[in-house]
Design a protein around this motif. Structure first.
Motif, short mmCIF file in Angstrom:
data_model
loop_
_atom_site.label_atom_id
_atom_site.label_comp_id
_atom_site.label_asym_id
_atom_site.label_seq_id
_atom_site.Cartn_x
_atom_site.Cartn_y
_atom_site.Cartn_z
N TYR A 1 0.84 -1.18 0.00
CA TYR A 1 0.00 0.00 0.00
C TYR A 1 0.88 1.24 0.00
O TYR A 1 1.90 1.30 0.71
CB TYR A 1 -0.87 0.06 1.25
CG TYR A 1 -2.11 -0.81 1.23
CD1 TYR A 1 -3.28 -0.37 0.64
CD2 TYR A 1 -2.10 -2.06 1.84
CE1 TYR A 1 -4.42 -1.15 0.64
CE2 TYR A 1 -3.24 -2.85 1.84
CZ TYR A 1 -4.40 -2.39 1.24
OH TYR A 1 -5.53 -3.15 1.24
N GLN A 2 0.46 2.21 -0.81
CA GLN A 2 1.15 3.50 -0.84
C GLN A 2 0.10 4.57 -0.52
O GLN A 2 -1.06 4.42 -0.89
CB GLN A 2 1.68 3.73 -2.26
CG GLN A 2 2.52 4.97 -2.42
CD GLN A 2 2.96 5.12 -3.89
OE1 GLN A 2 2.17 5.52 -4.74
NE2 GLN A 2 4.22 4.80 -4.16
N ILE B 1 -5.03 6.38 -1.11
CA ILE B 1 -4.22 5.20 -0.78
C ILE B 1 -4.36 4.24 -1.95
O ILE B 1 -5.46 4.09 -2.49
CB ILE B 1 -4.71 4.53 0.52
CG1 ILE B 1 -4.57 5.50 1.70
CG2 ILE B 1 -3.95 3.24 0.78
CD1 ILE B 1 -5.08 4.94 3.03
N TRP B 2 -3.25 3.63 -2.33
CA TRP B 2 -3.26 2.72 -3.48
C TRP B 2 -2.66 1.39 -3.10
O TRP B 2 -1.67 1.32 -2.35
CB TRP B 2 -2.47 3.32 -4.65
CG TRP B 2 -3.05 4.63 -5.08
CD1 TRP B 2 -4.04 4.82 -5.99
CD2 TRP B 2 -2.68 5.93 -4.58
NE1 TRP B 2 -4.32 6.17 -6.10
CE2 TRP B 2 -3.51 6.87 -5.26
CE3 TRP B 2 -1.74 6.40 -3.66
CZ2 TRP B 2 -3.42 8.23 -5.02
CZ3 TRP B 2 -1.67 7.75 -3.42
CH2 TRP B 2 -2.50 8.66 -4.09
N LYS B 3 -3.27 0.35 -3.64
CA LYS B 3 -2.90 -1.03 -3.33
C LYS B 3 -2.24 -1.65 -4.54
O LYS B 3 -2.80 -1.63 -5.64
CB LYS B 3 -4.19 -1.78 -3.00
CG LYS B 3 -4.07 -3.25 -2.77
CD LYS B 3 -5.30 -3.80 -2.08
CE LYS B 3 -6.52 -3.91 -3.00
NZ LYS B 3 -7.64 -4.61 -2.35
N ARG B 4 -1.05 -2.20 -4.36
CA ARG B 4 -0.41 -2.96 -5.43
C ARG B 4 -0.53 -4.43 -5.08
O ARG B 4 0.03 -4.89 -4.09
CB ARG B 4 1.06 -2.55 -5.55
CG ARG B 4 1.78 -3.18 -6.73
CD ARG B 4 3.19 -2.63 -6.86
NE ARG B 4 3.91 -3.25 -7.95
CZ ARG B 4 3.77 -2.94 -9.24
NH1 ARG B 4 2.94 -2.01 -9.60
NH2 ARG B 4 4.46 -3.59 -10.16
N TRP C 1 -1.10 -2.35 -9.97
CA TRP C 1 -1.76 -1.38 -9.10
C TRP C 1 -3.26 -1.54 -9.27
O TRP C 1 -3.78 -1.52 -10.38
CB TRP C 1 -1.36 0.05 -9.48
CG TRP C 1 0.02 0.39 -9.05
CD1 TRP C 1 1.14 0.41 -9.83
CD2 TRP C 1 0.44 0.73 -7.73
NE1 TRP C 1 2.24 0.74 -9.08
CE2 TRP C 1 1.84 0.95 -7.78
CE3 TRP C 1 -0.21 0.88 -6.50
CZ2 TRP C 1 2.59 1.30 -6.66
CZ3 TRP C 1 0.54 1.23 -5.38
CH2 TRP C 1 1.91 1.44 -5.47
N ILE C 2 -3.97 -1.72 -8.15
CA ILE C 2 -5.42 -1.85 -8.21
C ILE C 2 -6.02 -0.45 -8.31
O ILE C 2 -5.53 0.50 -7.71
CB ILE C 2 -5.96 -2.55 -6.95
CG1 ILE C 2 -5.30 -3.90 -6.80
CG2 ILE C 2 -7.48 -2.68 -7.02
CD1 ILE C 2 -5.58 -4.87 -7.92
N GLY C 3 -7.11 -0.34 -9.08
CA GLY C 3 -7.76 0.96 -9.23
C GLY C 3 -7.52 1.54 -10.61
O GLY C 3 -8.16 2.48 -10.99
#
Lengths: 77, 158, 158, 77
Positions: free
Chosen positions: C51-52, C123-126, C135-137
């Motif tokens: 997560y970033q 927030i971004w989920k890889r 990367w999801i999204g």
């Protein structure tokens, strides 16, 4: 003999949590009637019954060896 | 799993231990409900509570709620612990933990569990107010069961 | 209260610490949502996640969600912590705790919080799958924002 | 100077998480256009923008000293 368990205000009113009823078999409605007469337990109206830890109705019949519990409206949670 | 999913205890409940019981690799969501002793109810102040249970039947009814949830939300897993005895303000009375692959079922099943607890689990609360005490479920909220069994419609949101 | 109700952290999240943050004498109900890393998603196996976050804005948006909840459910109190960095299967990514005098609001506000997190918090989920990573999204779920801002209707139940 | 922050796949594609744009003021739509041209960042279509940590629109204008962040569809939770 039938074991009768009492909880909450029923237990408090009677000053005990258990009664032993000497009979071979009896309908729940009759058992309630008997206890109302004998102990002035009018609170038994509107109280649920469990036979051997399962909910039952006034029409069910208990036999010697069974455990009956009177379950006032519950208030857990 | 040797530990039990449905318990009535007299000691403080550890929320983490219930979460551990429902953790699974296929879970993406865990919801917990923590019922605590509230100080004020409709302008009346509670000093402490006492809970009493018909313990073996209460455990059976908790397990029945778990079975009902398994039917309604097949991928969920549930654990419930209810405490009895003397509880002070902010003490935890009940914890419900539900795990699920997806969050919607985790919320729905959890809310269903607390509603069913308030209907069918033989546990009674004695409120010790600032001025007096009473068993809840009789004098205050006169509920009777004309159909013989507690019913979903009886439930109020408290 | 010196501690913060809205946090982005890199270390494991302790659920109990969030519960403590929202405990109050007027509470009768605390709900928690615990988002964990799920192993399987639509037949694909996840090995781990990263997560970033845009940290300062993410904290602001969490606080904004708390404000929205305060408007909609005035008696509730909310704490949210999201973890970033490397997370393995079953690790906790996010915890939401809501306390309330009554349970209905505690469930509703909690569910609202997770839905809003999935809409507005940067927030971004890889996903690191068994065979590849993404990367999801973006690639998987092509969402765009024609109105300029993320919208409630975009949310799916995952 | 305007500071531009990049996240997720945008950051990966550019190989950096930050750009400094030498300009006094610029509309977001123009800034996106400029970056698409300069860095082949076609991914900027369908990406949200934040100015100084608040969501903004393509019509908003940024000035020297502002921080712009491009926010791809989020996937937290």
């Amino acid at each position: 003999m039938i074991k009768v368990l009492l909880f909450a205000h029923l237990q408090e009113k009677l000053g005990k949590d258990q009664l032993d009823i000497e009979t071979n078999q009896i309908k729940i409605s009759e058992l309630k009637h008997k206890l109302k007469d004998q102990y002035y337990l009018n609170e038994l109206d509107g109280v649920m019954t469990a036979i051997n830890e399962e909910y039952a109705t006034d029409e069910d019949v208990v036999k010697s060896g069974d455990t009956v519990a009177f379950i006032p409206p519950v208030s857990g949670g | 799993m040797a530990e039990s999913l449905y318990e009535i205890v007299e000691e403080p409940i550890q929320v983490e231990s219930l979460i551990k019981k429902v953790e699974r690799r296929e879970s993406g969501a865990i919801t917990t409900f923590i019922g605590t002793v509230r100080e004020w109810t409709k302008g009346k102040r509670t000093i402490y509570l006492q809970y009493q249970a018909y313990i073996p039947m209460a455990v059976k009814m908790l397990a029945k709620i778990g079975d009902e949830i398994g039917d309604k939300w097949p991928d969920t897993m549930v654990a419930i612990t209810h405490r009895i005895g003397h509880l002070d303000i902010s003490d935890i009375a009940v914890v419900i933990a539900v795990s699920s692959p997806h969050r919607k079922a985790a919320y729905e099943a959890n809310e269903y569990a607390i509603e069913r607890i308030k209907q069918i689990v033989p546990i009674w609360k004695r409120e010790h107010w600032e001025h007096g005490e009473t068993w809840i479920g009789n004098q205050l909220e006169t509920i009777s069961y004309p159909n013989g069994k507690p019913n979903v419609e009886d439930v109020k949101n408290d």
